[in-house]
Design a protein around this motif. Structure first.
Motif, PDB file in Angstrom:
ATOM      1  N   GLN A 276      26.884  44.229  32.858  1.00 17.20           N
ATOM      2  CA  GLN A 276      25.594  44.682  33.384  1.00 17.20           C
ATOM      3  C   GLN A 276      24.935  43.553  34.182  1.00 17.20           C
ATOM      4  OE1 GLN A 276      24.096  47.754  29.982  1.00 17.20           O
ATOM      5  NE2 GLN A 276      24.505  45.692  29.293  1.00 17.20           N
ATOM      6  N   ILE A 277      25.584  43.186  35.286  1.00 20.57           N
ATOM      7  CA  ILE A 277      25.100  42.160  36.198  1.00 20.57           C
ATOM      8  C   ILE A 277      25.305  42.669  37.619  1.00 20.57           C
ATOM      9  CG2 ILE A 277      25.344  39.767  36.967  1.00 20.57           C
ATOM     10  CD1 ILE A 277      26.437  39.028  34.287  1.00 20.57           C
ATOM     11  N   CYS A 278      24.314  42.470  38.488  1.00 21.25           N
ATOM     12  CA  CYS A 278      24.436  42.938  39.870  1.00 21.25           C
ATOM     13  C   CYS A 278      25.636  42.324  40.567  1.00 21.25           C
ATOM     14  CB  CYS A 278      23.157  42.616  40.654  1.00 21.25           C
ATOM     15  SG  CYS A 278      21.689  43.475  40.060  1.00 21.25           S
ATOM     16  N   THR A 279      25.953  41.075  40.223  1.00 25.55           N
ATOM     17  CA  THR A 279      27.078  40.380  40.852  1.00 25.55           C
ATOM     18  C   THR A 279      28.314  40.366  39.962  1.00 25.55           C
ATOM     19  OG1 THR A 279      26.187  38.278  40.041  1.00 25.55           O
ATOM     20  CG2 THR A 279      25.619  38.911  42.303  1.00 25.55           C
ATOM     21  N   SER A 280      28.383  41.299  39.022  1.00 24.71           N
ATOM     22  CA  SER A 280      29.575  41.421  38.191  1.00 24.71           C
ATOM     23  C   SER A 280      30.793  41.693  39.070  1.00 24.71           C
ATOM     24  CB  SER A 280      29.384  42.574  37.195  1.00 24.71           C
ATOM     25  OG  SER A 280      30.507  42.710  36.365  1.00 24.71           O
ATOM     26  N   MET A 281      31.956  41.200  38.639  1.00 28.91           N
ATOM     27  CA  MET A 281      33.186  41.423  39.399  1.00 28.91           C
ATOM     28  C   MET A 281      33.675  42.853  39.180  1.00 28.91           C
ATOM     29  SD  MET A 281      35.139  37.846  38.590  1.00 28.91           S
ATOM     30  CE  MET A 281      34.588  36.285  39.275  1.00 28.91           C
ATOM     31  N   GLU A 282      33.538  43.703  40.186  1.00 25.44           N
ATOM     32  CA  GLU A 282      33.826  45.128  40.011  1.00 25.44           C
ATOM     33  C   GLU A 282      35.007  45.627  40.832  1.00 25.44           C
ATOM     34  OE1 GLU A 282      30.799  47.987  39.895  1.00 25.44           O
ATOM     35  OE2 GLU A 282      29.514  46.850  38.547  1.00 25.44           O
ATOM     36  N   ARG A 283      35.547  44.784  41.717  1.00 23.85           N
ATOM     37  CA  ARG A 283      36.754  45.148  42.492  1.00 23.85           C
ATOM     38  C   ARG A 283      37.627  43.904  42.565  1.00 23.85           C
ATOM     39  NH1 ARG A 283      35.520  46.211  48.085  1.00 23.85           N
ATOM     40  NH2 ARG A 283      33.555  45.080  47.821  1.00 23.85           N
ATOM     41  N   ILE A 284      38.835  43.970  42.032  1.00 24.21           N
ATOM     42  CA  ILE A 284      39.701  42.798  41.945  1.00 24.21           C
ATOM     43  C   ILE A 284      40.958  43.039  42.778  1.00 24.21           C
ATOM     44  CG2 ILE A 284      40.969  41.287  40.381  1.00 24.21           C
ATOM     45  CD1 ILE A 284      39.052  42.402  38.148  1.00 24.21           C
ATOM     46  N   TYR A 285      41.162  42.205  43.791  1.00 24.53           N
ATOM     47  CA  TYR A 285      42.320  42.307  44.677  1.00 24.53           C
ATOM     48  C   TYR A 285      43.211  41.089  44.434  1.00 24.53           C
ATOM     49  CZ  TYR A 285      39.243  45.677  46.895  1.00 24.53           C
ATOM     50  OH  TYR A 285      38.406  46.751  47.131  1.00 24.53           O
TER      51      TYR A 285
END
Length: 477
Positions: A276-285
């Motif tokens: 629950q962080i705006c800059t959480s890592m949500e797409r990992i390439y």
């Protein structure tokens, strides 16, 4: 059962709203307090108090304002553990984690406030005609700050420093999902009456606050939908706004990095604060050359994020803030699975009391899935395997969000190329790196308005120029 009150003009008072809502501990589902639904009357009174207090606050010398604010910072620091306990009760953050962020928030507040001592509120320049030019940076007046539920205390502190040190007064409306710690923060205020005011409630307080004709700036952190409405409203009445909205931050993992160490770092970036962080890592390439080792290490790391009540020292992953947020997270996972994604760990709602969700790792994801296109705001790590670093950068840059991004690489050319990602902040080899000099502006659906360092003071002030021409004296005939 405690019923929370508003702080208006230095006095605590009940809301004019007849509606009370239960505040629920997300780990136990117990009611821990009640808060008002909010009303325009509350907002009018709070804004009036801010307007009345503002001239006297602005007339104080800058050093005296800084002294007032520093005194408050000391009081907050002395109660950091208590504030972390309250954050745990209202939104589930583990106490130790909450304490670390509050400590950082207090230090950031003090650093931002001290910036006022060197900020050029008055700047004198020589004129080409022999006269002089003075640039004055005036405070805006009464301002509004609306904060989100994921970091109640740090987010308030992050917004208030430059606004108050510049001579503005403020009305704060915290998220109705986490008002408890913010109310306590304001109980600790040592500032003159009316300089900071607190109104509680939902949209019945938020809407009239951002629409109020005596508010000169709105600082909002929250959803894209609400941010669009606020931006349209403030723009229509020529009021400034600073909008930090959603994120769908990408991570690009190059082939030359240690897959195990990098996976551990990314697990933290994806799962800390339950995602629950705006800059959480949500797409990992991740590059195909290390993808297999990386995914295995990421799954291993996810298994160390133990679920539990944040008061338990063994807990790493607290609950999501409420059932509504857990439903969003699980809907994203379910949608991905239905479209062909593979779940390596997690992905199942635990059969226990509380709004918990496990650390979850997905592969075989694509851009047709919600988990890759919409902000999830939960402990989900979706992994895409790419054939090259260049493909990773290209896909990382393909989003309507542009808040933050992270790149792991040992290749100097690749590190330089990472600057092309359209993000407000790009971290290379260390997520959340950098110090108080950080300056950024989100783009796209992530918001607008530069902030950080001196940009925050620029946003909190209105420059005016006074030019004095050389005096001319006529000679009597």
């Amino acid at each position: 059962m405690k019923t929370l009150q508003n702080l208006i003009g230095g006095k605590w008072e009940d809301s004019q709203s007849s509606t009370l809502h239960d505040l629920v501990n997300p780990a136990t589902e117990d009611v821990i307090a009640r808060y008002p639904g909010g009303s325009p009357d509350d907002v009018d009174r709070a804004v009036d108090a801010a307007v009345e207090a503002q001239p006297g606050w602005a007339e104080l010398p800058v050093a005296e304002r800084v002294e007032h604010l520093t005194r408050w910072a000391v009081e907050i620091a002395d109660h950091a553990e208590e504030l972390a306990e309250l954050e745990c009760q209202e939104m589930g953050k583990p106490v130790a984690l909450g304490r670390s962020f509050i400590d950082g928030g207090v230090q950031g507040f003090r650093t931002a406030v001290e910036e006022a001592l060197t900020y050029p509120f008055v700047e004198t320049l020589p004129g080409a005609d022999g006269g002089g030019t003075t640039i004055l940076r005036h405070p805006l007046g009464a301002t509004a700050v609306i904060t989100p539920w994921n970091f109640p205390v740090p987010m308030v502190l992050g917004a208030l420093g430059p606004l108050l040190a510049s001579g503005n007064t403020v009305v704060v409306k915290p998220s109705e999902r986490s008002p408890l710690s913010t109310a306590r923060l304001f109980e600790l205020s040592t500032l003159p009456p009316g300089v900071v005011n607190l109104v509680l409630g939902d949209a019945r307080a938020g809407a009239p606050l951002v629409e109020h004709d005596q508010i000169r700036l709105v600082h909002f952190t929250g959803s894209v939908e609400a941010g669009r409405r606020i931006g349209a409203g403030t723009g229509g009445r020529l009021c400034r706004s600073i909008l930090e909205l959603g994120g769908k931050d990408p991570v690009v993992v190059d082939s030359g990095v240690d897959p195990v160490a990098t996976a551990a770092a990314i697990a933290f970036g994806a799962f800390v604060n339950t995602g629950q962080i705006c800059t959480s890592m949500e797409r990992i390439y991740v590059h195909q050359d290390i993808a297999e080792a990386f995914v295995g290490a990421l799954v291993d790391a996810a298994s160390t994020y133990a679920l539990g009540d944040g008061h338990d020292a063994e807990t790493v992953l607290g609950p999501l803030v409420d059932a509504r947020q857990r439903d969003i997270v699980h809907r994203h996972v379910t949608d991905a699975v239905e479209r062909g994604a593979r779940v390596h760990t997690g992905g199942v709602v635990p059969k226990r009391k509380g709004f918990f969700y496990p650390a979850t790792v997905l592969t075989d994801v694509d851009d047709s899935m919600l988990v890759m296109t919409e902000e999830t705001f939960g402990p989900i790590a979706p992994v895409v395997v790419v054939s090259s670093f260049e493909e990773g950068l290209e896909r990382a840059s393909s989003s309507r969000f542009a808040l933050g991004a992270t790149v792991y690489t040992h290749n100097p050319d690749h590190a330089a190329a990472a600057a092309g990602i359209p993000a407000g902040v790009t971290w290379i080899n260390q997520w959340q790196g950098g110090g108080p000099e950080r300056l950024y502006e989100p783009a796209g659906d992530s918001g607008m308005g530069a902030t950080g360092a001196r940009a925050a003071y620029d946003a909190a002030t209105r420059p005016a120029t006074i030019h004095t021409a050389p005096a001319t004296v006529s000679t009597p005939s």
